[in-house]
Motif scaffolding. Structure first.
Motif, PDB file in Angstrom:
ATOM      1  N   TRP A 117       0.978  -1.191  -0.041  1.00  0.00           N
ATOM      2  CA  TRP A 117      -0.071   0.078   0.087  1.00  0.00           C
ATOM      3  C   TRP A 117       0.863   1.073  -0.043  1.00  0.00           C
ATOM      4  O   TRP A 117       0.437   2.378  -0.720  1.00  0.00           O
ATOM      5  CB  TRP A 117      -1.077   0.083   1.135  1.00  0.00           C
ATOM      6  N   ARG A 147      -2.287  -8.142  11.579  1.00  0.00           N
ATOM      7  CA  ARG A 147      -3.831  -8.547  11.449  1.00  0.00           C
ATOM      8  C   ARG A 147      -4.035  -9.929  10.827  1.00  0.00           C
ATOM      9  O   ARG A 147      -3.357 -10.293   9.702  1.00  0.00           O
ATOM     10  CB  ARG A 147      -4.685  -7.385  10.644  1.00  0.00           C
ATOM     11  N   ALA A 154      -3.079 -11.353   7.229  1.00  0.00           N
ATOM     12  CA  ALA A 154      -3.639 -10.744   6.245  1.00  0.00           C
ATOM     13  C   ALA A 154      -2.876  -9.632   6.004  1.00  0.00           C
ATOM     14  O   ALA A 154      -3.031  -8.890   4.788  1.00  0.00           O
ATOM     15  CB  ALA A 154      -5.025 -10.729   6.791  1.00  0.00           C
ATOM     16  N   ASP A 155      -2.374  -8.895   7.010  1.00  0.00           N
ATOM     17  CA  ASP A 155      -1.887  -7.512   6.819  1.00  0.00           C
ATOM     18  C   ASP A 155      -0.818  -7.288   7.859  1.00  0.00           C
ATOM     19  O   ASP A 155      -0.881  -7.620   8.989  1.00  0.00           O
ATOM     20  CB  ASP A 155      -2.881  -6.629   6.891  1.00  0.00           C
ATOM     21  N   GLN A 175       3.637  -0.896   4.233  1.00  0.00           N
ATOM     22  CA  GLN A 175       2.457  -1.703   4.669  1.00  0.00           C
ATOM     23  C   GLN A 175       2.049  -2.735   3.483  1.00  0.00           C
ATOM     24  O   GLN A 175       1.995  -2.487   2.351  1.00  0.00           O
ATOM     25  CB  GLN A 175       1.155  -0.906   4.823  1.00  0.00           C
ATOM     26  N   THR A 177      -0.623  -6.100   2.260  1.00  0.00           N
ATOM     27  CA  THR A 177      -1.457  -6.921   2.266  1.00  0.00           C
ATOM     28  C   THR A 177      -1.368  -8.348   1.923  1.00  0.00           C
ATOM     29  O   THR A 177      -0.592  -8.294   0.659  1.00  0.00           O
ATOM     30  CB  THR A 177      -2.630  -6.326   1.979  1.00  0.00           C
ATOM     31  N   CYS A 178      -1.717  -9.503   2.579  1.00  0.00           N
ATOM     32  CA  CYS A 178      -1.324 -10.724   1.800  1.00  0.00           C
ATOM     33  C   CYS A 178      -2.601 -11.384   1.257  1.00  0.00           C
ATOM     34  O   CYS A 178      -3.601 -11.394   2.014  1.00  0.00           O
ATOM     35  CB  CYS A 178      -0.908 -11.940   2.795  1.00  0.00           C
ATOM     36  N   LEU A 179      -2.767 -11.905   0.080  1.00  0.00           N
ATOM     37  CA  LEU A 179      -3.964 -12.294  -0.436  1.00  0.00           C
ATOM     38  C   LEU A 179      -3.785 -13.727  -0.910  1.00  0.00           C
ATOM     39  O   LEU A 179      -2.760 -14.060  -1.535  1.00  0.00           O
ATOM     40  CB  LEU A 179      -4.216 -11.336  -1.679  1.00  0.00           C
TER      41      LEU A 179
END
Length: 352
Positions: A117, A147, A154-155, A175, A177-179
Motif C-alpha cells: 500500500w 492482522r 492478512a496485513d 504496509q 496485505t497478503c492475498l
C-alpha cells in the motif's frame, strides 16, 4: 607295542600378531558458515543476481535482524556520478525484506500475493558511497500491527533500519496485505488473463540525461505536449523492472517513474534522493494509458560571498562564492482514466 604320547608343549601355538581395531570413521572438519542469498522465491525474483538479502535471524517477538549485500556496480541501480549506491536500491531492499519476512518468518505460503500500500524511505548519502568491495548491510526490522484472518496473516506494517559498519544508511518501511490465490484471482479478473504487453516504440527523446538515465532502455517516461506531464512507457521486457511477468505495472516501475520525473526539475544539477513517501492507491494496469504529472515543486538556490584573508603583501582578501541550495521537493501523481493510482513525494539535495 609302544605308545607315543604327544605333549602339548611339543606343538606350541604359532605366534600371531593382534589384529588392530578398525580405524575410526573419518569425521570431516566442519565447514565454516558461508554467505549466500536467501531463496529467490521468498523475494519474488526470478534472477538470483537481483536478490539482495543474504540471511535472517529472529531476535524477539516480531523483531528480526537480516543481512544484505549491494554490488559495487549494478546494471540498473546506478547513479549518474557513479560514486554512490542508488537510493532506489534501498527501496527494493525494503520491498524484498517485507516479502521475505512474510514467507520465511510469518507463515505466508509462497503462492500468495501481496499488495504494497505504501513505502517510505530516508537515505543518508554520506553512507551510500561505493567502496572497493561490495557493500555489506545489516537490516534491523520490526513488524507491527499484524492482522490475521483466522490463522492466516492478512496485513502487517514493517519498519526497517539499514546500517553499514554501524552507520545508518537508510530507514524506511511499508504496509503489506497478503492475498490468497483465490482472492487475488477474483480481485484481478479479467486482468490475470491479459497477454504480456508489447514493447513500446523507442522513446521520442534523444537525450535521456535529463531523466537521470544514460540508456534509452531504462527510460520509463515519454514527453507529452503538456508541461510536466509524461506518459508512462516502460519496456515490459526490461530485465530488472520486469524481472518476471506481471498482470499490472510493478510498484518499483512507478517509483522509478517518479524519480525520473523529479530529475527533470533538478537537471543538470547532480542531486541525491534523500526522502521518498509513496502510496499505491490501486493497481496500475498495463493496457491503459498512464500519465505521470509533477504537480508541485519547491526549491531555491542562493549565493553568498565571503572574504577570506590571505597573506598577500597588499593585505587584500580572496572572495569566494558558495552556493547554498535548499532541498527540492517534488509531488508526483500517476493517473489512468482520470483516476489516481499512485502518488509520491520526493525530496532531493545537491550532490557534493
Amino acid at each position: 607295542m609302544t605308545l607315543l604320547t604327544v605333549h602339548p608343549d611339543n606343538h606350541p601355538t604359532p605366534h600371531t600378531t593382534p589384529t588392530p581395531p578398525p580405524p575410526a570413521p573419518h569425521t570431516p572438519t566442519p565447514m565454516p558458515r558461508l554467505t549466500t542469498t536467501v531463496p529467490r522465491e521468498y523475494v519474488h525474483r526470478k534472477s538470483l543476481a537481483e536478490v539482495f538479502l543474504t540471511g535472517s535471524e529472529k531476535t524477539g517477538d516480531n523483531h528480526y535482524t537480516l543481512t544484505a549485500q549491494w554490488p559495487r556496480t549494478h546494471t540498473f541501480y546506478t547513479t549518474p556520478h557513479a560514486t554512490h549506491h542508488d537510493p532506489l536500491q534501498a527501496a527494493e531492499t525494503i520491498r524484498q525484506t517485507g516479502l521475505y519476512l512474510a514467507h520465511a518468518e510469518l507463515g505466508v505460503p509462497l503462492d500468495h500475493h501481496f499488495l504494497m500500500w505504501n513505502i517510505h524511505l530516508t537515505t543518508h548519502p554520506q553512507h551510500l558511497t561505493i567502496g572497493p568491495t561490495p557493500t555489506d548491510l545489516t537490516l534491523t526490522t520490526t513488524c507491527t500491527t499484524l492482522r490475521y484472518k483466522g490463522k492466516r496473516l492478512a496485513d502487517f506494517t514493517m519498519h526497517i533500519n539499514i546500517t553499514r559498519n554501524g552507520h545508518t544508511t537508510a530507514t524506511g518501511g511499508g504496509q503489506f496485505t497478503c492475498l490468497t490465490p483465490t482472492t487475488y484471482h477474483r480481485l484481478r479478473q479479467p486482468h490475470t488473463h491479459q497477454p504480456t504487453p508489447t514493447p513500446p516504440t523507442t522513446p521520442t527523446t534523444t537525450d535521456p540525461t535529463p531523466y537521470g538515465r544514460h540508456l534509452p532502455l531504462d527510460l520509463v517516461l515519454t514527453p507529452t505536449p503538456t508541461p510536466h506531464t509524461w506518459q508512462l512507457t516502460p519496456n515490459p521486457h526490461h530485465p530488472i523492472l520486469f524481472d518476471h511477468t506481471t498482470d499490472h505495472i510493478p510498484g518499483m516501475v512507478l517509483l522509478e517513474a517518479a524519480r525520473q520525473a523529479t530529475h527533470t526539475h533538478t537537471h543538470p544539477t547532480p542531486t541525491h534522493l534523500t526522502t521518498l513517501h509513496a502510496t499505491f492507491h490501486r493497481y496500475t494496469e498495463h493496457h491503459t494509458p498512464t500519465y505521470i504529472t509533477t504537480t508541485h515543486t519547491t526549491g531555491d538556490t542562493d549565493t553568498e560571498t565571503s572574504s577570506t584573508a590571505n597573506n598577500d603583501s597588499d593585505g587584500t582578501g580572496t572572495s569566494t562564492s558558495t552556493a547554498r541550495t535548499t532541498p527540492h521537493t517534488t509531488h508526483v501523481t500517476a493517473t489512468q482514466n482520470n483516476t489516481t493510482t499512485f502518488t509520491a513525494h520526493l525530496t532531493t539535495t545537491p550532490h557534493t
